[in-house]
Design an enzyme around this catalytic site. Sequence first.
Site, mmCIF file in Angstrom:
data_model
loop_
_atom_site.group_PDB
_atom_site.id
_atom_site.type_symbol
_atom_site.label_atom_id
_atom_site.label_comp_id
_atom_site.label_asym_id
_atom_site.label_seq_id
_atom_site.Cartn_x
_atom_site.Cartn_y
_atom_site.Cartn_z
ATOM 1 N N LYS A 78 0.795 -1.231 0.000
ATOM 2 C CA LYS A 78 0.000 0.000 0.000
ATOM 3 C C LYS A 78 0.831 1.286 0.000
ATOM 4 C CE LYS A 78 -3.149 -1.446 -0.760
ATOM 5 N NZ LYS A 78 -3.318 -2.356 -1.937
ATOM 6 N N TRP A 83 1.564 1.910 -8.828
ATOM 7 C CA TRP A 83 1.985 3.104 -9.555
ATOM 8 C C TRP A 83 3.446 2.962 -9.991
ATOM 9 C CZ3 TRP A 83 2.531 8.588 -6.913
ATOM 10 C CH2 TRP A 83 2.581 9.569 -7.905
ATOM 11 N N HIS A 140 7.620 -7.403 -2.021
ATOM 12 C CA HIS A 140 7.333 -6.724 -0.750
ATOM 13 C C HIS A 140 8.296 -7.226 0.330
ATOM 14 C CE1 HIS A 140 3.791 -4.570 -1.923
ATOM 15 N NE2 HIS A 140 2.977 -5.588 -1.984
ATOM 16 N N ARG A 163 6.015 5.341 1.944
ATOM 17 C CA ARG A 163 4.845 6.229 2.071
ATOM 18 C C ARG A 163 4.562 6.436 3.547
ATOM 19 N NH1 ARG A 163 -1.299 4.784 -0.208
ATOM 20 N NH2 ARG A 163 -2.025 6.948 -0.326
ATOM 21 N N GLY A 297 -5.669 7.314 -4.046
ATOM 22 C CA GLY A 297 -4.375 7.711 -4.598
ATOM 23 C C GLY A 297 -3.945 9.116 -4.221
HETATM 24 N N1 LIG Z 1 -1.367 5.526 -10.390
HETATM 25 C C1 LIG Z 1 -1.484 5.774 -9.103
HETATM 26 N N2 LIG Z 1 -1.135 6.981 -8.594
HETATM 27 C C2 LIG Z 1 -1.247 7.238 -7.274
HETATM 28 N N3 LIG Z 1 -1.691 6.347 -6.367
HETATM 29 C C3 LIG Z 1 -2.038 5.132 -6.817
HETATM 30 C C4 LIG Z 1 -1.939 4.780 -8.188
HETATM 31 N N4 LIG Z 1 -2.351 3.504 -8.319
HETATM 32 C C5 LIG Z 1 -2.697 3.066 -7.106
HETATM 33 N N5 LIG Z 1 -2.507 4.042 -6.191
HETATM 34 C C6 LIG Z 1 -2.778 4.007 -4.749
HETATM 35 O O1 LIG Z 1 -1.774 3.216 -4.115
HETATM 36 C C7 LIG Z 1 -2.364 2.499 -3.021
HETATM 37 C C8 LIG Z 1 -2.227 1.023 -3.281
HETATM 38 O O2 LIG Z 1 -0.927 0.673 -2.887
HETATM 39 P P1 LIG Z 1 -0.077 -0.433 -3.590
HETATM 40 O O3 LIG Z 1 -0.146 -0.257 -5.042
HETATM 41 O O4 LIG Z 1 1.256 -0.397 -2.955
HETATM 42 O O5 LIG Z 1 -0.841 -1.762 -3.195
HETATM 43 S S1 LIG Z 1 -0.195 -3.224 -3.293
HETATM 44 O O6 LIG Z 1 0.865 -3.272 -2.275
HETATM 45 O O7 LIG Z 1 0.316 -3.416 -4.621
HETATM 46 O O8 LIG Z 1 -1.323 -4.123 -2.961
HETATM 47 C C9 LIG Z 1 -3.802 2.913 -2.955
HETATM 48 O O9 LIG Z 1 -3.808 4.036 -2.089
HETATM 49 P P2 LIG Z 1 -5.113 4.563 -1.331
HETATM 50 O O10 LIG Z 1 -5.937 5.230 -2.371
HETATM 51 O O11 LIG Z 1 -4.613 5.535 -0.304
HETATM 52 O O12 LIG Z 1 -5.779 3.377 -0.725
HETATM 53 C C10 LIG Z 1 -4.070 3.276 -4.400
HETATM 54 O O13 LIG Z 1 -5.189 4.098 -4.589
#
Ligand SMILES: Nc1ncnc2c1ncn2[C@@H]1O[C@H](COP(=O)(O)OS(=O)(=O)O)[C@@H](OP(=O)(O)O)[C@H]1O
Length: 329
Positions: A78, A83, A140, A163, A297
Site C-alpha cells: 500500500k 503506480w 514486498h 509512504r 491515490g
Molecule cells: N497511479 C497511481 N497513482 C497514485 N496512487 C495510486 C496509483 N495507483 C494506485 N494508487 C494508490 O496506491 C495504493 C495502493 O498501494 P499499492 O499499489 O502499494 O498496493 S499493493 O501493495 O500493490 O497491494 C492505494 O492508495 P489509497 O488510495 O490511499 O488506498 C491506491 O489508490
Amino acid sequence: MGSEMIEPTPKYLQQEESLSEEVREFISTLPKEKGWLASHLYRYQGFWFPARYLAGVLSCQQHFLPQPHDIFLVSTPKSGTTWLKAIAFALLHRSPHPPSAPDHPLTSSNPHALVPFLEINHYADGRLPDLSASRLFSTHLPFPSLPHSIANNRACKIVYLCRNPKDIFVSLWHFTNGLRPQNAPASSMDGAFDMFCRGVSLFGPCWDHMLGYWNLSREDSGRVMFLRFEEMKERPKEEVRRLAEFLGCPFTAEEEEGGVVEDVLRLCSFEGLSGLEVNRSGKLSSGEENRVFFRRGVVGDWRNYLDQEMAARFDRIAEEKFRGSGLVL
Ligand SMILES: Nc1ncnc2c1ncn2[C@@H]1O[C@H](COP(=O)(O)OS(=O)(=O)O)[C@@H](OP(=O)(O)O)[C@H]1O
C-alpha cells in the site's frame, strides 16, 4: 431447478491447507497471530506473512538467481507499488512501446500482471518459474528476507518506495476489507489499528521495512534508490526523470521536447489507470479484482480516519524506530 456454479476459492484466500507438507511443518514452528484477511500471520525473520506468501518467500530465498542488471521494485504493501510498477515498466519499455501508443500494454494489463511479485506470484504455489522473459521484478520482501543472492549482488538495482505509514494503514484497511468474501464481516478499524501498530500486518512492521532499505540506500546510493509516494505526487516530473536516470534510461533531449515525460505520467496516473476497462472489471490470476488496487491515490487521506490519539501513537512509533537513522516521514 437450475444448477448453481460454485466459485472456487481465489488463490489469495487459500490458506495453510494448500501448502506442501514440508512448508506446513516449517510454519507450524513460527509465532502466529490472527490475520487481517488470511486466518493467520506468521512471524519470520522479524516480519509478518500469511502462510501462502511465506511459502513463496522460502522458495525464492532458496532458488532465485539474480543476473547483472536485474531491477527490483521494493515496497511495503500500500505504498504505491502499483503506480511504481506502471512507471518503471513504461520507462524501461518505451522504445518498443511509446507511452502515448493507444495499444500500450498498460492499457490492457494491470501493472501487477506486467511486473509480478517474486514471492507472491513467481515463486507461489511451489513453482520454479522461467524468468527469462523479463528481469524487472517486484517484491514486498523486507531487507532481512531478501534472498542473499540479491542482497549481495552489487550489479542489481533496487528501487524502494516508501509512504507515510498513516496512509498505508488506512489504505491497507480498505484493501483487506475489499478482498473479503462477500458474506464475511469487515474488520474493525480499532482492532486493525492496534495490530498495525504492533507490527502485525502484511509484511509489517512497516517502519522496520522502510528502515532496512533506508539504511541500505545510505550505504550504497548507486544501487538503491529511495523514493517517496508524497514526493512523487508533489513533483512527479522531477521524480520520474530521476528514476529514469537511475534505471539507466534517462530521457533524451528529443523525448523531453516531445513531451514523453508527461506521456509516461499520464499513462500511469491514478485517473488514467483506474479508468481503464481492464482495471475496472479485470482480475489478477491470483483472484484479486484489479479495481482493489485503486482507491483514492492521494496524500493525507488518513486525516479522514484517524483521530488525534491514533495519529500521536503513529508519531511516537516513528520517532522511536527512526531515531538516529536520518529517516523522517
Ligand atoms: N497511479 C497511481 N497513482 C497514485 N496512487 C495510486 C496509483 N495507483 C494506485 N494508487 C494508490 O496506491 C495504493 C495502493 O498501494 P499499492 O499499489 O502499494 O498496493 S499493493 O501493495 O500493490 O497491494 C492505494 O492508495 P489509497 O488510495 O490511499 O488506498 C491506491 O489508490
